[in-house]
Design a protein around this motif. Structure first.
Motif, PDB file in Angstrom:
ATOM      1  N   VAL A 248       0.795  -1.219   0.145  1.00 46.50           N
ATOM      2  CA  VAL A 248      -0.146   0.020   0.016  1.00 46.50           C
ATOM      3  C   VAL A 248       0.926   1.272  -0.019  1.00 46.50           C
ATOM      4  O   VAL A 248       0.721   2.192  -0.662  1.00 46.50           O
ATOM      5  N   MET A 249       1.995   1.337   0.976  1.00 50.27           N
ATOM      6  CA  MET A 249       2.739   2.517   0.875  1.00 50.27           C
ATOM      7  C   MET A 249       3.463   2.703  -0.226  1.00 50.27           C
ATOM      8  O   MET A 249       3.853   3.878  -0.594  1.00 50.27           O
ATOM      9  N   PHE A 250       3.957   1.733  -1.036  1.00 50.80           N
ATOM     10  CA  PHE A 250       4.467   2.100  -2.390  1.00 50.80           C
ATOM     11  C   PHE A 250       3.819   3.027  -3.410  1.00 50.80           C
ATOM     12  O   PHE A 250       4.218   3.844  -3.649  1.00 50.80           O
ATOM     13  N   PHE A 251       2.575   2.592  -3.163  1.00 52.10           N
ATOM     14  CA  PHE A 251       1.659   3.476  -4.033  1.00 52.10           C
ATOM     15  C   PHE A 251       1.228   4.837  -3.327  1.00 52.10           C
ATOM     16  O   PHE A 251       0.990   5.890  -4.019  1.00 52.10           O
ATOM     17  N   TYR A 252       1.123   4.751  -2.106  1.00 53.50           N
ATOM     18  CA  TYR A 252       0.983   5.907  -1.368  1.00 53.50           C
ATOM     19  C   TYR A 252       1.736   6.921  -1.676  1.00 53.50           C
ATOM     20  O   TYR A 252       1.740   8.355  -1.848  1.00 53.50           O
ATOM     21  N   GLN A 253       3.017   6.521  -1.619  1.00 59.95           N
ATOM     22  CA  GLN A 253       4.419   7.430  -1.739  1.00 59.95           C
ATOM     23  C   GLN A 253       4.416   7.801  -3.393  1.00 59.95           C
ATOM     24  O   GLN A 253       5.196   8.831  -3.558  1.00 59.95           O
ATOM     25  N   ASN A 254       4.120   6.850  -3.946  1.00 62.54           N
ATOM     26  CA  ASN A 254       4.307   7.169  -5.663  1.00 62.54           C
ATOM     27  C   ASN A 254       2.618   7.056  -6.309  1.00 62.54           C
ATOM     28  O   ASN A 254       2.665   5.859  -7.017  1.00 62.54           O
ATOM     29  N   PRO A 255       1.746   7.805  -5.875  1.00 68.54           N
ATOM     30  CA  PRO A 255       0.564   7.869  -6.530  1.00 68.54           C
ATOM     31  C   PRO A 255       0.273   7.442  -8.114  1.00 68.54           C
ATOM     32  O   PRO A 255      -0.676   6.638  -8.576  1.00 68.54           O
ATOM     33  N   PHE A 256       1.215   8.207  -8.671  1.00 67.64           N
ATOM     34  CA  PHE A 256       0.940   7.879 -10.050  1.00 67.64           C
ATOM     35  C   PHE A 256       0.965   6.575 -10.749  1.00 67.64           C
ATOM     36  O   PHE A 256       0.743   6.164 -11.556  1.00 67.64           O
ATOM     37  N   TYR A 257       2.166   5.740  -9.835  1.00 65.03           N
ATOM     38  CA  TYR A 257       2.379   4.559 -10.122  1.00 65.03           C
ATOM     39  C   TYR A 257       1.208   3.742 -10.394  1.00 65.03           C
ATOM     40  O   TYR A 257       1.395   2.637 -11.273  1.00 65.03           O
ATOM     41  N   TYR A 258       0.302   3.785  -9.552  1.00 66.35           N
ATOM     42  CA  TYR A 258      -1.012   2.910  -9.464  1.00 66.35           C
ATOM     43  C   TYR A 258      -1.394   2.903 -10.698  1.00 66.35           C
ATOM     44  O   TYR A 258      -1.907   1.900 -11.508  1.00 66.35           O
ATOM     45  N   GLU A 259      -1.786   4.027 -11.102  1.00 64.89           N
ATOM     46  CA  GLU A 259      -2.742   4.333 -12.405  1.00 64.89           C
ATOM     47  C   GLU A 259      -1.807   3.809 -13.559  1.00 64.89           C
ATOM     48  O   GLU A 259      -2.391   3.403 -14.584  1.00 64.89           O
ATOM     49  N   PHE A 260      -0.502   4.452 -13.592  1.00 68.57           N
ATOM     50  CA  PHE A 260       0.250   3.835 -14.653  1.00 68.57           C
ATOM     51  C   PHE A 260       0.571   2.537 -14.618  1.00 68.57           C
ATOM     52  O   PHE A 260       0.353   1.919 -16.025  1.00 68.57           O
ATOM     53  N   LEU A 261       0.592   1.617 -13.649  1.00 67.60           N
ATOM     54  CA  LEU A 261       0.730   0.090 -14.051  1.00 67.60           C
ATOM     55  C   LEU A 261      -0.646  -0.513 -14.322  1.00 67.60           C
ATOM     56  O   LEU A 261      -0.457  -1.321 -15.209  1.00 67.60           O
ATOM     57  N   PHE A 262      -1.552  -0.117 -13.503  1.00 66.23           N
ATOM     58  CA  PHE A 262      -2.902  -1.230 -13.551  1.00 66.23           C
ATOM     59  C   PHE A 262      -3.912  -0.439 -14.624  1.00 66.23           C
ATOM     60  O   PHE A 262      -4.865  -1.121 -14.738  1.00 66.23           O
ATOM     61  N   SER A 263      -3.572   0.672 -15.304  1.00 63.76           N
ATOM     62  CA  SER A 263      -4.413   0.992 -16.395  1.00 63.76           C
ATOM     63  C   SER A 263      -4.062   0.535 -17.845  1.00 63.76           C
ATOM     64  O   SER A 263      -4.544   0.529 -18.728  1.00 63.76           O
ATOM     65  N   ARG A 264      -3.160  -0.409 -17.489  1.00 61.80           N
ATOM     66  CA  ARG A 264      -2.364  -0.914 -18.898  1.00 61.80           C
ATOM     67  C   ARG A 264      -2.946  -2.463 -19.372  1.00 61.80           C
ATOM     68  O   ARG A 264      -3.046  -3.315 -18.302  1.00 61.80           O
ATOM     69  N   LYS A 265      -3.018  -2.552 -20.481  1.00 58.72           N
ATOM     70  CA  LYS A 265      -3.886  -3.690 -20.940  1.00 58.72           C
ATOM     71  C   LYS A 265      -2.898  -4.973 -20.827  1.00 58.72           C
ATOM     72  O   LYS A 265      -3.362  -5.938 -20.871  1.00 58.72           O
TER      73      LYS A 265
END
Length: 203
Positions: free
Chosen positions: A95-112
């Motif tokens: 959880v904290m990886f993405f809390y500290q880098n919020p853009f990474y969550y969208e960048f990774l998991f929006s990819r097909k």
């Protein structure tokens, strides 16, 4: 966007990091290798020594973020291996990886091209290394307390849903919370998860 001219070191990494920042600020549609080359202070041809196309460049950025994520999880596994806090701390790291880098969550998991295989038979594959790390650690803990394989798989899915859902929540811009995520995430995970308690009882 501020330009950070590249001078020495690893050009491939510099291009990737600049590309990620560019997408965060400008969006993927505006991305081009030429623009990133200019921002890194290198020739327009320089990026093509590392990436043949824009798509290949974006995949490299995705893998770079995956590698950072995997490294954070692996570090937690090494620090808490065989201890009762392994799974709660692994969940917190997730959880904290993405809390500290919020853009990474969208960048990774929006990819097909992101693929996650939930079967335990895939636990030793690195097709999606972060999930595989989580899956392997959880299976190890649950097998120590002799849970049936089907139950283990169900618990891993539930555990992943918990931490992935929390990661989605902490990266949402309009969420209001009257406490500090960094100090509360571990307790939130523990409040709805009992693996660490099961392990303590068996030891």
């Amino acid at each position: 966007m501020n330009e950070k001219p590249y001078h020495h070191g690893n050009l491939r990494r510099a291009l990737i990091e600049m590309g990620i920042e560019f997408i965060r600020q400008e969006g993927e549609e505006a991305l081009s290798l030429r623009k990133i080359a200019e921002m890194c202070g290198v020739s327009n041809a320089a990026p093509y020594a590392h990436f043949k196309t824009k798509d290949e460049f974006v995949i490299a950025m995705q893998q770079y973020v995956m590698d950072l994520f995997s490294a954070a999880l692996e570090k937690t596994v090494m620090e808490h291996k065989d201890g009762p806090s392994l799974l709660p701390m692994l969940g917190k790291t997730y959880v904290m990886f993405f809390y500290q880098n919020p853009f990474y969550y969208e960048f990774l998991f929006s990819r097909k091209n992101i693929s996650i295989k939930l079967s335990l038979e895939n636990a030793d594959t690195d097709e999606n290394a972060p999930f595989a790390i989580l899956q392997k650690a959880a299976a190890y803990v649950f097998r120590k307390v002799k849970l049936p394989e089907k139950v283990i798989q169900d618990k891993i899915i539930a555990m992943w849903a918990l931490v992935h859902g929390l990661a989605a929540i902490v990266t949402m811009p309009n969420i209001e919370y009257d406490d500090n995520w960094e100090t509360r995430i571990e307790e939130i995970i523990k409040s709805v998860s009992i693996p660490y308690q099961m392990q303590e009882e068996k030891e």
